[in-house]
Design an enzyme around this catalytic site. Structure first.
Site, PDB file in Angstrom:
ATOM      1  N   ASP A  58      -8.115  -4.323   3.961  1.00  0.00           N
ATOM      2  CA  ASP A  58      -7.961  -5.041   2.701  1.00  0.00           C
ATOM      3  C   ASP A  58      -8.856  -4.464   1.604  1.00  0.00           C
ATOM      4  O   ASP A  58      -8.567  -4.600   0.428  1.00  0.00           O
ATOM      5  CB  ASP A  58      -8.293  -6.527   2.920  1.00  0.00           C
ATOM      6  CG  ASP A  58      -7.861  -7.386   1.748  1.00  0.00           C
ATOM      7  OD1 ASP A  58      -6.648  -7.425   1.490  1.00  0.00           O
ATOM      8  OD2 ASP A  58      -8.723  -7.986   1.090  1.00  0.00           O
ATOM      9  N   HIS A  61      -6.796 -12.348  -4.197  1.00  0.00           N
ATOM     10  CA  HIS A  61      -6.322 -11.872  -5.488  1.00  0.00           C
ATOM     11  C   HIS A  61      -6.416 -10.368  -5.621  1.00  0.00           C
ATOM     12  O   HIS A  61      -6.190  -9.824  -6.686  1.00  0.00           O
ATOM     13  CB  HIS A  61      -7.106 -12.551  -6.600  1.00  0.00           C
ATOM     14  CG  HIS A  61      -6.984 -14.043  -6.535  1.00  0.00           C
ATOM     15  ND1 HIS A  61      -5.876 -14.702  -6.997  1.00  0.00           N
ATOM     16  CD2 HIS A  61      -7.776 -14.974  -5.999  1.00  0.00           C
ATOM     17  CE1 HIS A  61      -6.013 -15.998  -6.765  1.00  0.00           C
ATOM     18  NE2 HIS A  61      -7.165 -16.194  -6.154  1.00  0.00           N
ATOM     19  N   ARG A  62      -6.770  -9.692  -4.517  1.00  0.00           N
ATOM     20  CA  ARG A  62      -6.912  -8.245  -4.623  1.00  0.00           C
ATOM     21  C   ARG A  62      -5.583  -7.571  -4.896  1.00  0.00           C
ATOM     22  O   ARG A  62      -5.525  -6.592  -5.610  1.00  0.00           O
ATOM     23  CB  ARG A  62      -7.522  -7.670  -3.347  1.00  0.00           C
ATOM     24  CG  ARG A  62      -8.985  -7.942  -3.272  1.00  0.00           C
ATOM     25  CD  ARG A  62      -9.716  -6.944  -2.404  1.00  0.00           C
ATOM     26  NE  ARG A  62     -11.075  -7.438  -2.269  1.00  0.00           N
ATOM     27  CZ  ARG A  62     -11.510  -8.095  -1.200  1.00  0.00           C
ATOM     28  NH1 ARG A  62     -10.712  -8.268  -0.164  1.00  0.00           N
ATOM     29  NH2 ARG A  62     -12.728  -8.546  -1.149  1.00  0.00           N
ATOM     30  N   SER A  63      -4.499  -8.102  -4.333  1.00  0.00           N
ATOM     31  CA  SER A  63      -3.213  -7.434  -4.521  1.00  0.00           C
ATOM     32  C   SER A  63      -2.795  -7.498  -5.982  1.00  0.00           C
ATOM     33  O   SER A  63      -2.338  -6.505  -6.539  1.00  0.00           O
ATOM     34  CB  SER A  63      -2.155  -8.053  -3.622  1.00  0.00           C
ATOM     35  OG  SER A  63      -1.981  -9.413  -3.939  1.00  0.00           O
ATOM     36  N   THR A 102      -5.149  -5.062  -7.948  1.00  0.00           N
ATOM     37  CA  THR A 102      -4.931  -3.652  -7.660  1.00  0.00           C
ATOM     38  C   THR A 102      -3.611  -3.179  -8.254  1.00  0.00           C
ATOM     39  O   THR A 102      -3.513  -2.069  -8.765  1.00  0.00           O
ATOM     40  CB  THR A 102      -4.916  -3.408  -6.142  1.00  0.00           C
ATOM     41  OG1 THR A 102      -5.947  -4.187  -5.563  1.00  0.00           O
ATOM     42  CG2 THR A 102      -5.135  -1.978  -5.831  1.00  0.00           C
TER      43      THR A 102
END
Lengths: 632, 345
Positions: free
Chosen positions: B201, B282-284, B287
């Site tokens: 991740d 919320h990384r997706s 990114t």
């Protein structure tokens, strides 16, 4: 000063923010745990605390902290230069009056977690190490985070946390959009974001300060105090810590709201913060898919239910006389009314997962420490590999010297020793050796019976549920897991042993059931996989977990009866250093006890499938408290 | 350029466009969070990463600082540079090129995080911090070959540092912290075992590379390699113009991306896509937005087009599709592409 993401700029997570404010408002609340999945903003939230309590610093506690830095040790500089033996404070003492932040606490060394939680609770750090005896008062707020998917803390450790709050997953598009916008602004121009939220931040600062002033005057009305106790009882919370923490949180909530008296809503929220992580089994929770209690029939499953395969009838195994009677016995009245089944493969759903009991027999490993989720079994490493945990007086071969400990040991004598131009003179008696710890990689191979008999009465649903639970458990312990299934004419390695078993779940989903039962073949292949090639390292603990009812109806090599063959093979492989676990999937009545016999031959630990999930913790416990909190 | 250290030029690598784009996007916008390259042996994984070294931009760093703090990046300074800047405000600077720092698999904890400087302790009698790999990695690319085989306690160290951008050392008598912002690039052969989801991740982008299937391209790869080996410098000279072109493209994109603001349309789309994946974190979303910006900037465009977000989705999302370890995902990249098409129609 590294800029911090402002607390007020965090979108959503109202409850978590409230819980953190409680902790800031009350000195009696000493520890708070934030749980959530990857990337939900646990760390951002924890670190933002610094922005609303001016004067308090946030001290970072790295995962690999060593005891000398945690508890303190001898002040080496002072000892060397002046010969004075003095204590140099560790991070627990340095954190006095500040906030101590431990990221991923579930991955931290167990000893460190214990020291940390003890100190947070008692407010006293005790150091009895390396010729130093030192006690000091220290009061800090411990803020810890963890991702439960990486492993849990033990119930005892969870209980030591005053408050615990899980982060919500945010499903609203607008809120998610706001989160991204704020984050992008923060990365580019943190000052802009701080300025934008400046007013809100200082308002919060004032609120917290006012709440701290008011807190001594806040009281809980008689009736409400009883409420906390009854909720604790209802949730099966053991011990008094929960009651106390809930009462403190309720008072803090009232103080934050500028009230002198605790109200019903404060209690509701406070019990959510303080009791959610302490709850135990609920007596009336639904039992966890025991194979006997079949779940209510689903429409799409009913079709399959009508035609349960009966491999014993349509595929009579080549058996010798001594097993024949048993096969006859099996045709009990219940099964007789079924139509002779068409031979086709079926795919069953995955039953609901559960918490797994400690099914690998650990007492057989003498060198290992207690095995816990989130950490693999750890052993003291005999060579210079692994993680430096502590030190000891050296044995015969001094090759892995713990320089820091050696220097500390030598420090007190420096004023009196001849130094030959160096600053420190080290003698043999000062030498300390590193104690290194490494995780023994467990390799667990699941050997799963996917033959037709497993399809009977949808046994495979429960078995799949069990495998998912076992795989989850194995992942959290960082074990290497693999899965092999046998059905029809042979075995198939579905998943070569890996540390990331995600794929296994997908494969399991689509795993068809049906056909004959070549158990002997499966066992032989599984054994071979773990004893030859790259999974054969003797350094590792290897286990084969067999999920089967112990029936076999395909010969492996020769013409002997399949059962004799299985017994011989089992006795042979039982002499290896591979550990075996047999999970008996047999159900119904009468039971043949074949799996138990197999376990006996293998010297295996034996479980019945339903016994595996005996320690099931009810999943829907939130009901009582959580819904109350939400609707308020 | 010394003879022994010549690396195969990036521009001479045939095909593997996804991998090249992912690497370049990260150099343009390092906060994307690194690249994981998965593929079988011999698919130019390591070659590409090492080849990056020749394309990396330079920046001004404070002279004498072992962490190469940049005076313009006031948020990530080591203690001594912070003091210097607080004092006179104009320290002397020298140009430093971004480097590829390799983390070998056998590295020990003390060498990665840094440890007590033994020589200093013995000769001077005081404790001093001896910086480790994480210190050299600050402001650079940290490259881990076979990242899936890295020891768990080293992985924890990397994750810690990557999360905070700071390496905190509280061990072996040392209490020290220094900036450790690095671009994490990992390569792995999935046959050797998969990566821990938590580490997976952390990688902003993931690229799966395959061996080239086109015969003409395959022979071209061999031809170039054979031309390179006997005389690397001559080979380099041949590709110097190409290399320069990529360098300027990256530089221009780095300038451009600083001025770009994501529009609402892009953010809304990223959110919709993430929600369809069912991810909690919320990384997706982030990114996807950042990668789209970087790819647009590499194209010399100041607004993100559909093609950029489509490409970004292919790089930023595949490893996030099956989120929590044991939940199956119901979406594939095709679904996401059509969702993006829908949003941008």
């Amino acid at each position: 000063m590294t800029p911090r993401f402002p607390f007020s700029a965090i979108t959503g997570q109202q409850q978590a923010k409230k819980a953190l404010l409680c902790a800031l408002a009350s000195d009696e609340i000493r520890s708070i745990l934030i749980t959530g999945n990857c990337g939900t903003g646990k760390s951002v939230l924890a670190r933002s605390l610094e922005t609303i309590v001016p004067g308090k610093r946030l001290l970072n506690l790295p995962l690999n902290v060593t005891n000398d830095r945690l508890l303190g040790s001898i002040d080496m500089d002072a000892a060397v230069s002046t010969g004075v033996i003095r204590h140099s404070p560790g991070i627990l003492e340095q954190a006095n009056r500040h906030i101590l932040y431990a990221d991923d606490i579930n991955l931290m060394d167990e000893g460190a977690v214990t020291s940390l939680l003890n100190t947070a609770e008692t407010g006293e750090v005790i150091c009895e190490r390396e010729s130093i005896s030192h006690r000091a008062r220290t009061q800090f707020l411990l803020v810890a985070t963890m991702n439960p998917a990486e492993g849990e803390l033990s119930p005892a450790q969870m209980d030591r946390f005053d408050l615990c709050i899980g982060l919500d997953s945010i499903g609203e598009e607008e809120m998610r959009g706001a989160i991204i916008r704020n984050q992008l602004v923060f990365e580019r121009e943190p000052e802009t974001l701080s300025r934008h939220y400046g007013e809100q931040e200082s308002a919060l600062t004032k609120t917290v300060a006012a709440a701290r002033d008011r807190l001594p005057y806040v009281s809980i009305p008689e009736g409400h105090a009883g409420l906390i106790a009854s909720v604790c009882l209802e949730l099966g919370v053991a011990g008094q810590r929960g009651d106390l923490a809930a009462a403190r949180a309720a008072k803090a909530l009232a103080a934050l709201d500028s009230r002198d008296s605790v109200e019903f809503d404060d209690i509701k929220l406070a019990t959510l913060f303080a009791l959610e992580h302490r709850r135990r089994e609920i007596p009336d929770a639904p039992p966890p898919v025991p194979p006997q209690n079949k779940p209510p029939k689903q429409d799409n499953e009913r079709e399959q239910e009508k035609n349960p395969p009966e491999p014993d009838q349509s595929n009579p195994p080549q058996e010798d006389p001594d097993t024949q009677p048993e096969t006859n016995q099996e045709r009990d009245p219940e099964k007789k009314k079924n139509l002779p089944p068409p031979l086709r493969d079926q795919i069953f759903a995955i039953g609901s997962p559960f918490e797994v009991i400690r099914y690998l027999n650990e007492s057989s490993q003498k060198t290992t420490r207690k095995q816990k989720s989130g950490r693999r079994t750890r052993v003291i490493s005999s060579d210079a590999s692994g993680h430096y945990r502590s030190f000891r007086f050296p044995g015969k071969n001094r090759h892995d010297i713990a320089i820091d400990a050696t220097l500390r040991a030598a420090a007190p004598y420096q004023c009196s020793r001849e130094k030959h131009g160096l600053a420190i003179s080290v003698r043999k008696t000062d030498l300390r050796e590193k104690v290194r710890e490494k995780k023994t990689a467990h390799t667990i191979l699941f050997l799963v019976d996917a033959s037709g008999s497993m399809g009977a009465r949808k046994r495979m649903v429960a078995v799949k549920g069990a495998i998912v639970s076992l795989l989850t458990d194995a992942y959290q312990k960082r074990d290497r897991v693999g899965m092999m299934v046998f059905r029809g004419s042979g075995s198939r390695l579905l998943l070569p042993p890996t540390k990331s078993p995600d794929l296994a779940i997908q494969l399991l989903q689509a795993l068809p059931t049906g056909g004959m039962t070549p158990l002997t073949q499966g066992l032989a292949d599984a054994f071979e996989l773990l004893t030859r090639g790259r999974f054969a390292s003797s350094d590792e603990n290897r286990s084969i977990v067999i999920l089967s009812d112990g029936r076999v109806n395909v010969s492996w090599k020769d013409t002997r009866s399949p059962y004799e063959e299985l017994r011989d093979l089992a006795r042979n492989v039982s002499e290896s250093d591979i550990r075996f676990v047999v999970v008996d999937t047999e159900e119904g009545f009468p039971r043949l006890g074949r799996a138990r016999a197999l376990a006996g031959d293998l010297g295996a630990t034996y479980f019945r499938l339903e016994a595996l999930c005996s320690r099931h913790l009810a999943g829907a416990v939130q009901g009582v408290v959580y819904q109350g909190g939400r609707t308020s | 350029m010394s003879g022994e250290n010549v690396v195969y030029p990036f521009s001479a690598i045939v095909g593997q466009d996804d991998m090249k784009d992912a690497l370049m996007a990260n150099i343009v916008l390092p906060s994307i969070g690194g690249v994981l390259i998965r593929g079988e042996k011999g698919t130019a994984k390591s070659t590409s990463v090492r080849a990056l070294a020749d394309l990396l931009p330079e920046r001004e760093v404070i002279k004498g600082c072992i962490f190469r703090c940049s005076p313009s990046d006031t948020r990530n300074l080591c203690e001594s540079c912070r003091e210097i800047l607080a004092g006179n405000g104009h320290p002397e600077t020298v140009p430093a090129r971004m480097r590829v720092v390799e983390l070998p698999l056998c590295a020990t904890e003390d060498r990665v995080a840094g440890t007590l400087d033994i020589e200093h302790a013995i000769t001077k009698g005081t404790r001093k911090f001896e910086p480790g790999v994480l210190a050299s990695a600050n402001g650079n690319i940290l490259y881990v070959d076979e990242v899936n085989l890295l020891d768990d306690h080293i992985v924890d160290l990397l994750l810690d540092a990557a999360a905070m951008g700071v390496n905190f050392v509280e061990r072996e008598g040392i209490s020290y912290s220094h900036p450790a912002r690095f671009l994490l690039v990992g390569t792995m052969n999935p046959e050797e075992g998969d990566l821990r989801p938590q580490l997976l991740d952390r990688f902003g982008l993931v690229v799966d590379v395959e061996g080239e299937r086109d015969t003409a391209k395959r022979s071209e790869i061999v031809k170039r390699r054979l031309a390179f080996e006997p005389d690397p410098p001559a080979f380099l000279k041949q590709y110097e113009a190409e290399q320069q072109k990529i360098r300027s493209r990256i530089l221009a994109a780095r300038q451009l991306v600083r001025t770009m603001e994501p529009d609402d349309h892009l953010i809304d789309t990223a959110v919709k896509v993430s929600l369809s994946l069912g991810v909690d974190g919320h990384r997706s979303d982030l990114t996807l937005v950042k990668t789209s910006l970087a790819l647009a900037a590499l194209d010399g465009r100041s607004t993100v087009g559909k093609e950029h977000i489509l490409k970004a989705a292919g790089l930023a999302l595949p490893h996030r599709m099956r989120r929590r370890p044991f939940e199956e995902s119901r979406v594939d990249i095709g679904t996401i592409h059509s969702l993006i098409e829908e949003c941008y129609s």
